[in-house]
Design an enzyme around this catalytic site. Structure first.
Site, PDB file in Angstrom:
ATOM      1  N   GLU A  49     -24.757 -17.288  31.910  1.00  0.00           N
ATOM      2  CA  GLU A  49     -24.583 -16.073  32.559  1.00  0.00           C
ATOM      3  C   GLU A  49     -23.330 -15.695  31.831  1.00  0.00           C
ATOM      4  OE1 GLU A  49     -24.229 -14.192  37.033  1.00  0.00           O
ATOM      5  OE2 GLU A  49     -23.302 -16.223  36.571  1.00  0.00           O
TER       6      GLU A  49
ATOM      7  N   ASP B  24     -23.959 -20.873  35.566  1.00  0.00           N
ATOM      8  CA  ASP B  24     -23.466 -19.887  36.349  1.00  0.00           C
ATOM      9  C   ASP B  24     -22.095 -19.645  35.966  1.00  0.00           C
ATOM     10  OD1 ASP B  24     -23.182 -18.193  38.921  1.00  0.00           O
ATOM     11  OD2 ASP B  24     -21.593 -19.528  39.309  1.00  0.00           O
TER      12      ASP B  24
END
Length: 699
Positions: free
Chosen positions: A384, A347
């Site tokens: 990401e 993330d």
């Protein structure tokens, strides 16, 4: 040593400074915690999770229980299931970065399980000096007792990978899931739905965060559902356990799930959050790193009283500090070696490229550590490649092993299929593996993780049903969630009974599925998109632990035609005779092969202008035995497309494999059932995708 309230069953010695965290040693457990600026440390044992007072206290002697900045003690007689925590003393001087609070019991950051009292109160833990606040406790776990029964990683290549992003709780919480009530919303519940995943055809599940997170980190009256609010990086979320009274059961439940998925050839990828923690900003709770050594673990502003916030959630971990680097690596080692996880999606991974001042660095130590670690040589690493402060690294993320969530793929595909001006060139670029991003680096097509939707944003049905977000239920006055979604409602906002609009929406969803699953790159599907799941226009449903976000299993029958469509797409993608040249070679080599020809409505006359809303391409298999002809019509009118009558010295006899404008089952078929076309053109309906196929035979 100086102990108080020692239970007679325990005998303590000074212990050793490694390995960090709890470890079984010489018939006992060795405890190690790092704190550079602490002035004193106590190890506390508890008999019950609800206890506010410890049953045993070990006061660590600074001269003998501390080596360098590691505090350590070995306790004999400790068994699996023992509840414990730390009380850490030190200065509370926020302007110097120190926020020690000895009124709080601190979790072991390396603990393998967490137990949570029923009266846990996040707000109470946010009050400095409040020693009445109910607190979580770490739990001793013995990982050696589990039988993996010869389990091995499936080790799928990215070229043979289709990822299914799902939420462990939401996948089976709905009463109509058919899962027994005691297993709904758990790892065990997911096991019962493996036959569905197998039938769908996906090869990997990407689980939204499963590390222990704070469910109270949400607006008043709501729940943190997604789990992007981590508390511990080695412990599983207790909410996904089948036994809330036994804090160690979740370890077996998770391992049983991994083992069961592996038996069916399905890999397990974890969405991991190493960029921030649930302690949030200055007024947040203290239960871990803030109370261990705040100035070491977090990135702080110049006066050190406030946190740098590149995560958008209030704080940012100091990931390239050596102690935090070691913790992140140890956590990843644990999940791969001890829990048999196959990969990770990081993330806001770009945060991990920032130094201690928050500046991006060329060779980030933590990313280099992960990239070069032999433990992860066969592990899927997905970034990401952006953060909440504007650092955007898609196409230029660090290293050789990392694959990237391709946000440009998502936006360009949405824009073209919506009918936006000037999108045809970008659309084609994304279709062929984003060579503008990856070709110069010699990357394989699967460098790009392609997706149209994910947990963060609209579901696929909502993408074609809403022009704007509808997040009122989140109680943030519409401030949360993206404002630009490149969505289109086809004339009516939200649900409608208009058959024409419903037909167009269904056609558009199929268009998205075709492009996502047949483009070069590794595709990812959002849970429920294959059966038209809706969140009623909420594009940031992180705090909706209810039917808004749960998988509605009635949709499997209601939208069996869409499910069939996706199943056939996945099946054909994963077969060697796939519908496009999806081979494990570099983009440069692939694109230099004379295999791809571009067209408009007339052969060899593609329209690359800003006003173009359609494109066609002929793709020849590498062995020259098969060709596919793709037609993408994002225009609001039907367009007749001329078809190649021959390719090289080989004749073509085109058959229709896919036409998203047709009703099921004519929208997609098995290749052996494809119907022939009698003339040299095909009428592509408005907002449709057509794929024709032919065997190439010599003239």
């Amino acid at each position: 040593m100086n102990n108080s309230k020692i239970h007679p069953q325990f005998e303590a010695s000074f212990g050793q400074s490694f390995p960090i965290g709890p470890s079984f040693l010489d018939g006992g457990v060795n405890f190690v915690i790092f704190s550079k600026n602490a002035t004193a440390v106590e190890l506390l044992f508890f008999d019950h999770v609800e206890d506010q007072k410890p049953s045993t206290v070990f006061k660590l002697d600074k001269s003998k229980n501390k080596t360098y900045h590691y505090w350590h003690i070995c306790v004999q007689g400790v068994k699996a299931g023992q509840l414990y925590g730390y009380r850490i003393y030190g200065p509370y001087i926020p302007e110097k970065g120190h926020r020690f609070d000895s009124s709080k019991v601190i979790l072991d950051p390396y603990g393998k399980a967490v137990d949570i009292p029923k009266n846990y109160d996040r707000k109470a833990l946010s009050v400095f000096g409040n020693d009445e606040a109910p607190f979580m406790k770490s739990v001793i776990a013995d990982l050696s007792l589990y039988d993996w029964e010869g389990d091995k990683h499936p080790e799928k290549s990215f070229s043979q990978t289709v990822i299914y992003e799902l939420h462990v709780g939401g996948f089976t919480k709905n009463p109509n899931s058919g899962v027994s009530a005691d297993k709904r919303g758990t790892f065990k519940g997911l096991i019962e739905k493996i036959p569905y995943l197998k039938e769908l055809g996906i090869t990997a599940v990407e689980l939204l965060p499963v590390f222990q997170f704070d469910v109270q980190d949400a607006p008043e009256g709501l729940t943190n559902y997604w789990g992007y609010s981590p508390i511990a990086f080695f412990a599983l979320h207790q909410g996904y356990s089948t036994d809330q009274e036994n804090p160690l059961q979740v370890l077996d439940d998770f391992r049983d799930m991994v083992k069961a998925l592996h038996r069916e050839g399905i890999e397990v990828i974890l969405d991991v959050v190493f960029n921030h923690t649930a302690e949030n900003k200055e007024d947040g709770p203290t239960y871990t790193f803030r109370g261990i050594d705040n100035s070491i673990y977090y990135l702080l502003n110049g006066d050190k009283s406030k946190y740098k916030n590149y995560s958008g959630t209030g704080n940012t971990l100091n990931a390239n500090q050596s102690i935090i680097r070691r913790m992140i690596l140890s956590s990843l080692h644990f999940w791969v070696r001890d829990m048999h996880v196959d990969g990770f999606r990081f993330d806001l991974a770009s945060i991990l490229s920032r130094d201690e001042n928050g500046n991006p660095i060329e060779n980030p130590p933590i990313l280099w550590d992960i990239e070069s670690d032999p433990v992860f040589a066969g592990t899927k690493l997905i970034a990401e490649a952006w953060d909440a402060a504007g650092l955007y690294q898609v196409g230029k993320f660090f290293g050789d092993s990392w694959k990237e969530w391709n946000g440009k793929f998502r936006d360009d595909i949405r824009g073209f299929l919506r009918g936006d001006q000037g999108k045809v060139s970008n659309f084609v670029t994304r279709l062929i593996g984003s060579p503008d991003l990856y070709e110069s680096q010699g990357k394989i097509p699967e460098q790009s993780i392609n997706f149209v939707t994910c947990h963060d944003g609209f579901t696929l049905l909502d993408l074609v049903s809403y022009n704007k977000k509808h997040n009122e239920a989140n109680r943030e006055n519409g401030r949360d969630g993206e404002n630009e979604n490149y969505s289109w409602n086809f004339g009516v906002e939200g649900p409608t009974n208009d058959p024409h609009i419903l037909s167009l929406r269904r056609r558009q969803m199929k268009n998205f599925h075709v492009v996502n699953l047949l483009s070069m790159g590794a595709p990812m599907i959002l849970m429920g998109d294959e059966v038209c799941r809706s969140q009623n226009g909420n594009n940031n449903a992180y705090c909706q632990d209810n039917e808004t976000t749960w998988f509605d299993w009635d949709l499997v029958d209601q939208n069996a035609d869409m499910l069939r469509f996706v199943q056939i797409l996945i099946e054909k993608r994963l077969k060697r005779e796939t519908a496009h040249p999806d081979f494990n070679m570099s983009l440069k080599d692939l694109l230099n092969q004379p295999l791809i020809t571009w067209h408009g409505s007339q052969l060899h006359q593609p329209d690359w202008s800003d006003n173009s809303h359609s494109i066609a391409t002929t793709v020849i298999s590498i062995n020259r035995k098969m060709a596919m002809h793709y037609i993408f019509n994002a225009y609001h009118q039907d367009i007749p497309f001329e078809l190649p009558r021959s390719i090289g010295n080989r004749k073509t006899k085109w058959r229709v494999w896919i036409d998203t404008s047709a009703e099921s089952p004519n929208d997609i078929c098995l290749w052996a059932e494809a119907k022939p076309i009698k003339n040299g053109q095909y009428l592509a309906k408005a907002h449709s995708t057509v794929i024709l196929m032919t065997q190439l035979t010599p003239n």
